[in-house]
Design a protein around this motif. Structure first.
Motif, mmCIF file in Angstrom:
data_model
loop_
_atom_site.group_PDB
_atom_site.id
_atom_site.type_symbol
_atom_site.label_atom_id
_atom_site.label_comp_id
_atom_site.label_asym_id
_atom_site.label_seq_id
_atom_site.Cartn_x
_atom_site.Cartn_y
_atom_site.Cartn_z
ATOM 1 N N TYR A 183 0.771 -1.210 0.025
ATOM 2 C CA TYR A 183 -0.190 0.071 -0.030
ATOM 3 C C TYR A 183 1.107 1.226 -0.008
ATOM 4 N N HIS A 200 -11.353 -3.682 4.307
ATOM 5 C CA HIS A 200 -10.179 -3.226 3.183
ATOM 6 C C HIS A 200 -10.460 -3.584 1.857
ATOM 7 N N LEU A 256 -4.590 2.451 4.610
ATOM 8 C CA LEU A 256 -4.681 0.918 4.909
ATOM 9 C C LEU A 256 -3.272 0.460 5.342
#
Length: 374
Positions: free
Chosen positions: A38, A130, A56
């Protein structure tokens, strides 16, 4: 009485086994890898998307700390992340494309935390959320590439299947290799031109249709002359799909005529003179779609005739063409699967079965035709 642990702290009422420690170490390695993925993606973006991706990564850091606390000294024994996460990090670092987000979406959706008693309920819920966050980011990427990419994928697939079917059908009749080659070239050119022209007309027509359906601003220029009591502006908004109440409210806003104790005014409010905006399906440009369709059809259609271009003929050429097209069909099906968030393998196999099935029909017809002629 069973004690239920808090959402962020599981109750460990046993000594961890070697299997527990190995599993936790793998979770730790995977969480570290996901956080890195990420962050790599965030480095290639800016604005809101960058902020979301960094959020995230921060969540994965919290999960990492959970496994560190359970492992204690055993955290020093590092393990390699899963092969999927290693691949994702490589792609994120060097490409950062929508394909990475699609793969990351599948990775988050396959989280084992919901069934693992050592993971917290919060962590399991995080992974579910997520997946939806990544899905939303992936949708943005898919929308940006949906127009021309759609033409490219379908153009390549059509080129592969149609020209393979043509080459196999003609080749099965037993004609000379030169006839099969020129037939394949003719099929390539005819199909590519047809696909390009058809895509141009399709996209141009769709854009013209959407443009004709888009509301104009005639209501702003005509509103000052309308009869407030009759207020036909309400009919405009009802024709656009609003309920009677919503239409009356919108018309009152447009005319500056609000239900209040004050005297109504008949002047359009400056802040309400914005353009009416509707969200239309992304269609891409007509020329871009036509060009993509032409080039990708041609790139797909050339594969079945490659063996003939290099001097092969007969059964070896037919087998080689089928193998080459089969590989290409698996690739295009896998790409579509990735972008749609589905299994690349299943989509690839489905594409392969459909394409080779169509080619097999023409091959059998060619055999029958060749036999009858003989």
């Amino acid at each position: 009485m069973t004690t239920i642990p808090p959402a962020d702290q599981p109750l460990l009422d046993r000594e961890p086994t070697k299997a527990d420690i190995r599993r936790w170490q793998q979770y730790l390695a995977d969480e570290r890898a996901e956080g890195a993925i990420y962050r790599e993606l965030a480095n290639r973006r800016d604005g809101e998307e960058r902020t979301i991706l960094l959020g995230l990564a921060e969540a994965e850091k919290r999960h990492e700390m959970h496994w560190l606390s359970l492992l204690g000294d055993h955290a020093n024994d590092r393990r390699r992340p899963s092969a999927r996460r290693i691949l994702l990090r490589f792609l994120a670092r060097h490409f950062g494309s929508v394909f990475v987000l699609a793969l990351a979406q599948r990775s988050e959706g396959n989280s084992p935390y919901a069934a693992d008693q050592d993971a917290t309920r919060t962590m399991a819920a995080d992974e579910l959320i997520h997946e939806e966050v990544i899905r939303g980011l992936a949708i943005r990427g898919r929308n940006r590439m949906s127009g021309n990419f759609r033409a490219a994928v379908f153009g390549a697939n059509d080129g592969l299947v149609s020209n393979l079917a043509l080459v196999l059908g003609i080749g099965a009749t037993g004609v000379a290799n030169s006839v099969v080659l020129f037939t394949g070239i003719a099929g390539l050119l005819a199909g590519a031109l047809s696909m390009g022209a058809g895509e141009f007309v399709s996209v141009r027509s769709q854009r013209e249709l959407l443009s004709a359906s888009k509301p104009t601003q005639i209501t702003l220029s005509a509103a000052p002359e309308l009869d407030i009591n009759a207020n036909e502006l309400v009919l405009v908004y009802r024709a656009r799909g609003m309920s009677k109440e919503d239409a009356e409210h919108r018309a009152a806003e447009r005319l500056g005529y609000f239900a209040c104790d004050c005297n109504p005014t008949f002047s359009l409010q400056p802040e309400l003179q914005e353009e009416e905006e509707d969200e239309f399906e992304t269609t891409g440009s007509a020329w871009g779609a036509a060009g993509s369709s032409f080039l990708f059809f041609a790139s797909g259609a050339v594969i079945p005739i490659l063996p003939y271009l290099f001097g092969m003929g007969g059964t070896p050429a037919i087998i080689t063409s089928t193998i080459l097209v089969g590989i290409a069909l698996l690739m295009t099906g896998g790409i579509v699967g990735l972008l749609s968030g589905a299994s690349p393998l299943k989509r690839g196999i489905r594409q392969l079965a459909i394409g080779l099935g169509a080619a097999a029909v023409t091959y059998v017809l060619g055999l029958l035709f060749g036999t009858s002629v003989a």
